[in-house]
Every structure is written in structure tokens, then in C-alpha cells.
Design a protein around this motif. Sequence first.
Motif, PDB file in Angstrom:
ATOM      1  N   GLU A 117      11.732  19.249   3.999  1.00 10.00           N
ATOM      2  CA  GLU A 117      12.658  18.381   4.732  1.00 10.00           C
ATOM      3  C   GLU A 117      13.419  17.455   3.782  1.00 10.00           C
ATOM      4  N   GLN A 118      12.721  16.977   2.751  1.00  7.92           N
ATOM      5  CA  GLN A 118      13.406  16.082   1.808  1.00  7.92           C
ATOM      6  C   GLN A 118      14.494  16.839   1.041  1.00  7.92           C
ATOM      7  N   THR A 148      17.411  17.547   3.417  1.00  9.30           N
ATOM      8  CA  THR A 148      18.185  16.317   3.659  1.00  9.30           C
ATOM      9  C   THR A 148      19.128  16.051   2.489  1.00  9.30           C
ATOM     10  N   ARG A 149      18.610  16.189   1.261  1.00  7.19           N
ATOM     11  CA  ARG A 149      19.462  15.963   0.087  1.00  7.19           C
ATOM     12  C   ARG A 149      20.607  16.977   0.049  1.00  7.19           C
ATOM     13  N   ARG A 172      22.078  18.513   2.530  1.00  4.76           N
ATOM     14  CA  ARG A 172      23.115  18.187   3.516  1.00  4.76           C
ATOM     15  C   ARG A 172      23.875  16.930   3.093  1.00  4.76           C
ATOM     16  N   VAL A 182      25.323  13.566   7.550  1.00  5.45           N
ATOM     17  CA  VAL A 182      23.915  13.917   7.693  1.00  5.45           C
ATOM     18  C   VAL A 182      23.275  12.897   8.618  1.00  5.45           C
ATOM     19  N   GLN A 234      18.112  10.246  10.075  1.00  4.90           N
ATOM     20  CA  GLN A 234      16.687  10.587   9.989  1.00  4.90           C
ATOM     21  C   GLN A 234      16.442  11.796   9.105  1.00  4.90           C
ATOM     22  N   GLY A 235      17.538  12.325   8.477  1.00  8.38           N
ATOM     23  CA  GLY A 235      17.388  13.471   7.593  1.00  8.38           C
ATOM     24  C   GLY A 235      17.323  14.776   8.384  1.00  8.38           C
ATOM     25  N   ILE A 236      17.066  15.842   7.671  1.00 11.98           N
ATOM     26  CA  ILE A 236      16.969  17.153   8.314  1.00 11.98           C
ATOM     27  C   ILE A 236      15.485  17.451   8.482  1.00 11.98           C
ATOM     28  N   ARG A 237      15.074  17.786   9.683  1.00  6.07           N
ATOM     29  CA  ARG A 237      13.657  18.048   9.877  1.00  6.07           C
ATOM     30  C   ARG A 237      13.424  19.462  10.368  1.00  6.07           C
TER      31      ARG A 237
END
Length: 443
Positions: free
Chosen positions: A27-28, A31-32, A34, A130, A133-136
Amino acid sequence: MSENQSRKPATVGFVSLGCPKASSDAEQILTRLRAEGYSLSGSYEGADLVVVNTCGFIDAAVQESLDAIGEALAENGKVVVTGCLGAKGDVVREAHPSVLAVTGPHATQEVMDAIHIHLPPAHDPFVDLVPPQGIRLTPDHYAYLKISEGCNHRCTFCIIPSLRGDLVSRPVGDVLREAETLAAAGVKELLVISQDTSAYGVDVKYRTGFWGGKPVKTRLYELCNALGDFGIWVRLHYVYPYPSVDDLIPLMKEGRILPYLDVPFQHASGRILKLMKRPASAEKVLDRIRAWRSEVPDLTIRSTFITGFPGETEAEFNELLDFLDEAELDRVGAFAYSDVEGAVANALPDPVPPDLREERRMRLMRHQEDISTRRLERRIGQRMSVLVDDIDEEGAIARSEGDAPEIDGLVIITDGHDLPVGEFAEVMVNDCDVHDLYATLVG
Ligand code: SF4
């Protein structure tokens, strides 16, 4: 090249194998990606490069990871490898010399560096939004919250410390900020994970951090107490039965965290636990469980066990079965012992033959079935809040406070076809089987 083509974002495919901790790493990275304007693709053909997040926990997982890398190379050709197996770069490179880069677990920056070299981003600030809450990888209503990385123990069957290093706790303010962002994005359940959740903060001597302008210690009790402020479910995984766990029971009583503990006991025989070098193995576990349950009668305890550990005698295995009778755990998973390359336990004397390991695993699971069913039967006639995960032809597929996603049971709401997914519902439990509860809506 047309203007349209020149603006086409660089696209990355992502394959993630392994445990929730690996998903959290994934996920981290996502997120980066995106945040930097990369597009994500669900197919090999649609991607300019593929990241394979691997698992190296047992030999079967190593093979699965190597196969996934091979498939990505065959289908796409440009592959960056990360995750637990990546920590053994030589194994990966020997099997697949054409991978572009290999990094270990928890290495977002290294993965991004490799991607920058082989696939520079085409940043467009107007389309590369993005969510905060980031991409999960989990559904919108629950999320894993990783509080630390690595482990200070040296269990003889495990190679995680050599892959991930010693315990490094995340700053408590960072963890709480992430939890707040997730709660604000609509997450209803946080699953607190790490390799050793009870040890949170040991490495930084429970340093005081800050949250909302107030001092908060980097310690599990204080973290859980603060997480309780968000008013959503907080579920603890990988908790070892240190005395400090007793302090969490009042937080369960007050409803600040869920009455749920995932405690991987792995065995009950003192001699085997010593051979395993398990943390907190000398604690009087049965007394502790009784004390916890007298405070919180609806406490759900889940655990995992290993059968056929080197040297395990029939008498020691029976000790484990007796422990299950006494402890009356709610949920139990069992693994037949298997050698993990690099693990100390491989060299222990008196290995148990593989069929006997498996036979004991099956015996243990059969033994536990009645216990788990009895525990579930206690819920019949109870009214409870459940969280709806899905809808299918049986009704709404939900979970109670006692069910973690993917590993525990379900609550099937037989008249819940119209319930919204990701929301809580009030139900009455009418029936159960070995794993699941059956319930109907209450007004
Ligand atoms: S506690 Fe033991 S099994 Fe768990 S990660 Fe640490 S060494 Fe491995």
C-alpha cells in the motif's frame, strides 16, 4: 508522437503476495506511485513495468514468489522485485537473472528509485490526484495499521528477524495521524499489525511522542487508548502474552478497543516452547486467560499452533490438546511444521516424520472443532453490532467483534440482502455452525 501519447502516464502493474505486513508495504508503494503520477494497471499487458511484492516465509511461499516473478517476466519483461524474498537477492537473481532490481521488505524508497531509473514518471498535477488516505488493498471499510517493523525475538522456526531486522517502532504521532486519516476516509475497522504488537515502543524506551498537541507514550496501552478516540473498531493482532497485555483489558471493557486478541501461542509444552525460543513462554498463560475472561466474558481469543516441531513427542502433543481443552480458545489455526531455509530449528534433533506432523495437525483441528463450536453457541440469542463486508445470495456477509477479516468466521444475516456494504448493522444471532453465526436484523 502525438500530444496525447506524450502525456500518457507511465503505468505500473503490481502483484502482491504474502501476509498483511506485505500488503501494508504494498500500500505504501502504491500510494507513492499514484502520488508521483504513475498509473496502475491490473494486467501485465497494460503495464510498462511490473513490481512483484514477494513472500519468503516458508519454502512453498518462496516457490510461489519465484513463479510469480517468472510469470511477470514472461508476460511483461520489466520486473522489479521487493518484499521478504527480495531480502535474499541471490535466490531471486539465480532463478531470474533478468529482473531489473531486487529490494528487501519495507523498502518503498528503494523500489521507487528502481522505478525512477527504468520508468521515469510523467507527472501531471491535474490528473494525478491521490486520496489522502493513500491507496489501499483492503475494502474501503477496514484497513491494516502497521505500528512497527522487525522483531527482537529469535524464534528458532522463523527467519523474519534476519529478513526484516530488529524491532523498529513507528513514531506514535505518525501512527495516530495515519489512523485519523483512515477514519476520516470512512474506515470502520483498524487492524493493528506488526511482528510483535505487545513490544511496541520497546526499541525507543517508550519515548514520548505528540498527538493533537498532547504527549503520548510510544507504548501499546497509550496507543490503543488514543485509537479508542476515533470511535471505530480497533482489533489487535500478533500480541504476545506479556503481563502488560493485562492493561489492555480495561480498554476492552470500556469499548475503546475490540474484545479480541490474536495471540500466536504456537505450543503449550514448556520444553517445546523453549526449543522454539518463544517470547513470553514462561507466562502462566491459562491463569491469564481466565483472568482476562473474568473481566471481559465476551473476549475472543484466536491463536495459531505448530504441530510436529522437531522433537515433539506424543506426550507433548497431547499436552497441547489438553491445553486447548483448558484454554477454550475461540479460533485456532494450525500448521504442520516445515523447515524454512536458514531457520535454526532445521538442525534440531529428532525431527518428526512429515506425515505425522500433518496427522497431528488434523487431529488438533478436529479436537478444536467442538471447542470452537461450543464458544460460538454461547452467542446464540445475543444481540450484536456487526460490520457488513459483502452481499450475496445467502444475505449480508458480515463480521462480529470476534471475527477478523479473512482469518475468522462470518455472521450471515439471512434477511440482510439490502444492507449497505461497509456499514454496521444490529442483529440477533439465531444459529451457528463450526465457523459462522447466522443472524437476522433487529429494528
Ligand atoms: S516473534 Fe518469533 S515468529 Fe514472530 S517474527 Fe519474531 S522471531 Fe518470528
